[in-house]
Design an enzyme around this catalytic site. Structure first.
Site, short mmCIF file in Angstrom:
data_model
loop_
_atom_site.label_atom_id
_atom_site.label_comp_id
_atom_site.label_asym_id
_atom_site.label_seq_id
_atom_site.Cartn_x
_atom_site.Cartn_y
_atom_site.Cartn_z
N LYS A 190 -46.16 27.62 -65.10
CA LYS A 190 -47.42 28.59 -64.93
C LYS A 190 -46.46 30.04 -65.00
O LYS A 190 -45.87 30.62 -64.14
CB LYS A 190 -47.73 28.56 -63.34
CG LYS A 190 -49.14 29.36 -63.01
CD LYS A 190 -49.35 29.89 -61.77
CE LYS A 190 -48.69 31.42 -61.70
NZ LYS A 190 -49.37 32.60 -62.58
N GLU A 266 -35.79 31.22 -56.33
CA GLU A 266 -34.86 32.62 -56.69
C GLU A 266 -35.69 33.77 -56.32
O GLU A 266 -36.64 34.05 -56.82
CB GLU A 266 -34.86 32.49 -58.23
CG GLU A 266 -34.06 30.97 -58.75
CD GLU A 266 -32.58 30.85 -58.37
OE1 GLU A 266 -31.97 32.01 -58.11
OE2 GLU A 266 -32.10 29.74 -58.34
N CYS A 301 -34.38 41.51 -60.86
CA CYS A 301 -33.94 41.07 -59.42
C CYS A 301 -32.59 41.15 -59.06
O CYS A 301 -32.41 41.56 -57.84
CB CYS A 301 -34.10 39.27 -59.41
SG CYS A 301 -33.13 38.48 -60.76
N GLU A 400 -37.06 45.68 -51.10
CA GLU A 400 -36.92 45.66 -52.62
C GLU A 400 -38.05 46.67 -53.12
O GLU A 400 -39.12 46.22 -52.92
CB GLU A 400 -37.11 44.32 -53.25
CG GLU A 400 -36.75 44.27 -54.76
CD GLU A 400 -36.95 42.79 -55.10
OE1 GLU A 400 -37.97 42.10 -54.83
OE2 GLU A 400 -36.18 42.39 -55.88
P1 NAP Z 1 -44.48 37.24 -57.28
O1 NAP Z 1 -45.73 38.07 -56.99
O2 NAP Z 1 -43.81 36.40 -56.17
O3 NAP Z 1 -45.17 36.40 -58.45
C1 NAP Z 1 -44.14 35.28 -59.00
C2 NAP Z 1 -44.97 34.11 -59.70
O4 NAP Z 1 -45.61 33.43 -58.66
C3 NAP Z 1 -46.09 34.69 -60.61
O5 NAP Z 1 -46.39 33.76 -61.63
C4 NAP Z 1 -47.49 34.27 -59.51
O6 NAP Z 1 -48.52 34.36 -60.39
C5 NAP Z 1 -47.12 33.28 -58.79
N1 NAP Z 1 -47.83 33.56 -57.40
C6 NAP Z 1 -48.37 34.68 -56.79
N2 NAP Z 1 -49.15 34.03 -55.71
C7 NAP Z 1 -48.83 32.88 -55.71
C8 NAP Z 1 -49.34 31.64 -54.90
N3 NAP Z 1 -50.04 32.16 -53.85
N4 NAP Z 1 -49.10 30.59 -54.96
C9 NAP Z 1 -48.00 30.08 -56.04
N5 NAP Z 1 -47.91 31.08 -56.90
C10 NAP Z 1 -48.16 32.16 -56.80
O7 NAP Z 1 -43.36 38.00 -57.91
P2 NAP Z 1 -43.55 39.04 -59.02
O8 NAP Z 1 -44.24 40.24 -58.36
O9 NAP Z 1 -44.18 38.53 -60.35
O10 NAP Z 1 -41.89 39.26 -59.50
C11 NAP Z 1 -40.96 40.02 -58.89
C12 NAP Z 1 -40.42 39.26 -57.80
O11 NAP Z 1 -39.35 38.33 -58.51
C13 NAP Z 1 -39.05 40.39 -57.26
O12 NAP Z 1 -39.16 40.03 -55.74
C14 NAP Z 1 -37.89 40.09 -57.70
O13 NAP Z 1 -36.98 40.27 -57.11
C15 NAP Z 1 -38.26 38.41 -58.00
N6 NAP Z 1 -37.05 38.03 -59.19
C16 NAP Z 1 -36.18 37.19 -58.78
C17 NAP Z 1 -35.24 36.96 -59.81
C18 NAP Z 1 -34.11 35.60 -59.45
O14 NAP Z 1 -33.46 35.01 -60.26
N7 NAP Z 1 -33.71 35.63 -58.09
C19 NAP Z 1 -35.69 37.12 -61.07
C20 NAP Z 1 -36.52 38.07 -61.37
C21 NAP Z 1 -37.33 38.32 -60.39
P3 NAP Z 1 -49.40 35.96 -60.85
O15 NAP Z 1 -48.59 36.81 -60.96
O16 NAP Z 1 -49.99 35.46 -62.16
O17 NAP Z 1 -50.67 36.02 -59.76
#
Ligand code: NAP
Ligand code: MG
Length: 501
Positions: A190, A266, A301, A400
């Site tokens: 997804k 992650e 991240c 963050e």
């Molecule tokens: P996010 O809001 O947590 O979204 C990540 C994924 O989860 C997206 O595909 C999102 O779908 C999905 N999602 C959202 N709500 C969900 C739910 N209730 N149930 C299941 N899946 C759900 O994060 P983001 O804003 O896209 O990304 C930024 C975050 O990722 C930051 O905190 C960053 O630090 C972290 N990150 C971590 C790493 C690492 O390797 N540690 C690398 C890159 C990023 P939709 O967006 O389609 O709604």
């Protein structure tokens, strides 16, 4: 090799076919027919539409994944043959790298220079690495007594659900899909709905490379619907996730409510970049501090979002960082002159600007940036932003932002640097700049982070793991250790007794 301006100009104008799900080897609309507009952060215009899946689409994809897994078409294929398919996919990604990178940039706004290397570049590297590895990994024989033999082997887990974010969709998805497939699993992916396009293209290439139908499925749509449906599905064995802590917690709940599927998280970070006065190359430390927070508009991240500088060089160092940041060219990510591209969405931009207000209200000093720019383009651009005088209790030091915002703090000695470094709930990355080898090793031991850089920031390759400590997550992407997430360990205890005693 540099990408020609004419190639970029052609690719950026190319019409984008509306996105469908890939389920059981076929491109399909959502069961209920629903779709959504895809907006480009470059100019705020509609790029195309994508299918927005529901529970039924997820169920169809999970069933297809299970059927393909049980059929053995992939899971029982010899490792050498799986290697051939995965390395062919790596070659196809390389062949289409510019097309993949431009499509991804039109969808998510990352500056092209970085995207080309980080996206198709990393993805091809991952498929090649895990493909090459898979016929070189052996099981173990335990040191048992004479009358028994203990065989320890690894098996694929089954159906892997991978949920990935928008900041580096190809790279992060490949870090999950490549080891999962190499180990013989079937996958339902997804993508983030705001950055699905290059992953649909990757899935097309995977079919072309010879991944059997049903082994790699992609369901697009929102996290709250598609992500949740995958999370609670009783027939998904593993969830591999990169994203925010808020969603990470939800996934743990989904697993608890359903089938106790394994969940690998992650998550985010608030990573300290620590510069001692004895840094061997101050100019390199300045340039790296700038790049470490502002590339991809801070949407990384492991971004070095907290700069900790030793008191004796604090003002001088900070001035250099500010002046370097002010020279960065922010703009159209597909323009060769651009250093920093667009912020991913309008919501993300608003969130960044809200942090500027909060930090100012809490008493941090805004030294440069802080504003939206190029608004007339319709796109989402923000100035590189630097706050000094940041105290560890401020939100800008703890939370963050995921935007181009740097929080700068001074420290007096090693002890204070360690305390500041460890003063958040995160533990993803860190960096230490020092010419003192023993100090570097002391810092490596005492900083709670999964990845510690010494006299550099970023750029670690596929051979080393990436994962967080504390609330930055659990489990690792990259390196052979990532295979642990996608394999079961099985023990066979065999009697060698011939019945005579
Ligand atoms: P996010 O809001 O947590 O979204 C990540 C994924 O989860 C997206 O595909 C999102 O779908 C999905 N999602 C959202 N709500 C969900 C739910 N209730 N149930 C299941 N899946 C759900 O994060 P983001 O804003 O896209 O990304 C930024 C975050 O990722 C930051 O905190 C960053 O630090 C972290 N990150 C971590 C790493 C690492 O390797 N540690 C690398 C890159 C990023 P939709 O967006 O389609 O709604
Ligand atoms: Mg988008």
């Amino acid at each position: 090799m540099m990408t020609k301006a004419t190639t970029l100009a052609k690719l950026r104008e190319r019409p984008v076919t509306p996105g469908q799900h890939l389920i059981d080897g076929a491109w399909t609309d959502s069961v209920d027919g629903s779709t959504k507009e895809v907006i480009s952060p470059i100019d705020g215009k509609v790029l195309t539409r994508i299918a927005t899946g529901g529970e039924k689409d997820v169920d169809l994809a999970v069933r297809a994944a299970r059927r393909s897994f049980e059929s053995g078409a992939w899971s029982l294929m010899s490792p050498a043959n799986r290697k051939n398919v995965l390395t062919r996919l790596a070659d196809l990604i390389d062949l289409h790298k510019e097309e993949l990178a431009v499509l991804g940039v039109r969808d998510n706004g990352t500056e092209f220079k970085m995207a080309l290397k980080a996206e198709p570049g990393s993805a091809a590297g991952s498929f090649r690495y895990y493909g090459e590895a898979v016929d070189k990994i052996y099981g173990q024989i335990a040191p048992t007594a004479e009358e028994s033999i203990g065989l320890i082997s690894r098996e694929p887990v089954g159906v892997v659900g991978a949920i990935v974010p928008w900041n580096f969709p190809l790279m992060i998805a490949a870090w999950k899909i490549a080891p999962a497939l190499a180990a013989g699993n079937s996958v339902v992916l997804k993508p983030a709905q705001s950055a699905s396009l290059s992953l649909l293209q990757l899935a097309r290439l995977a079919m072309e490379a010879g991944i059997p139908k049903g082994v790699l499925n992609v369901v697009t749509g929102s996290g709250s619907v598609v992500g949740e449906a995958l999370g609670v599905h009783p027939d998904v064995d593993v969830l591999a996730f990169t994203g925010s802590g808020v969603v990470g917690r939800r996934l743990l709940n989904y697993a608890a409510q359903s089938n106790l599927k394994r969940v690998h998280l992650e998550l985010g970070g608030k990573s300290p970049n620590i510069v001692f006065a004895d840094a061997p190359d101050i100019e390199a430390a300045v340039a790296t501090a700038i790049n470490g927070i502002f590339r991809n508009s801070g949407q990384v991240c492991t971004a070095g979002s907290r700069l900790l500088v030793q008191e004796t060089i604090y003002e001088e160092f900070l001035e250099k960082v500010i002046s370097g940041a002010e020279q960065l060219v922010v703009g159209d990510p597909l323009d060769a002159a651009t250093d920093i591209g667009a912020v991913h969405t309008l919501d993300q931009l608003k969130n960044n600007l809200a942090y500027v207000e909060t930090a100012t209200a809490e008493g941090a000093v805004l030294r440069t940036g802080g504003k939206r720019i190029h608004e007339s383009s319709g796109g989402y651009y923000m100035e590189p932003t630097i706050f000094s005088g940041v105290r560890p209790d401020m939100r800008i030091a703890q939370e963050e932002v995921f935007g181009p915002v740097l929080a700068v703090t001074s420290f007096t000695d090693e002890q204070e640097a360690i305390e500041l470094a460890n003063s958040t709930s995160y533990g993803l990355a860190a960096a230490v700049w020092t010419g003192d080898l023993s100090r570097a090793h002391r810092m490596i031991r005492r900083i709670k982070a999964g990845l510690i850089h010494v006299n550099c920031y970023g750029g670690s390759d596929i051979t080393v793991p990436l994962g967080g400590m504390k609330q930055s997550g659990s489990g690792h992407d990259k390196s052979l250790l990532a295979l642990d997430k996608y394999t079961e360990i099985k023990t066979a205890w065999i009697s060698l007794n011939d019945g005579t005693n």
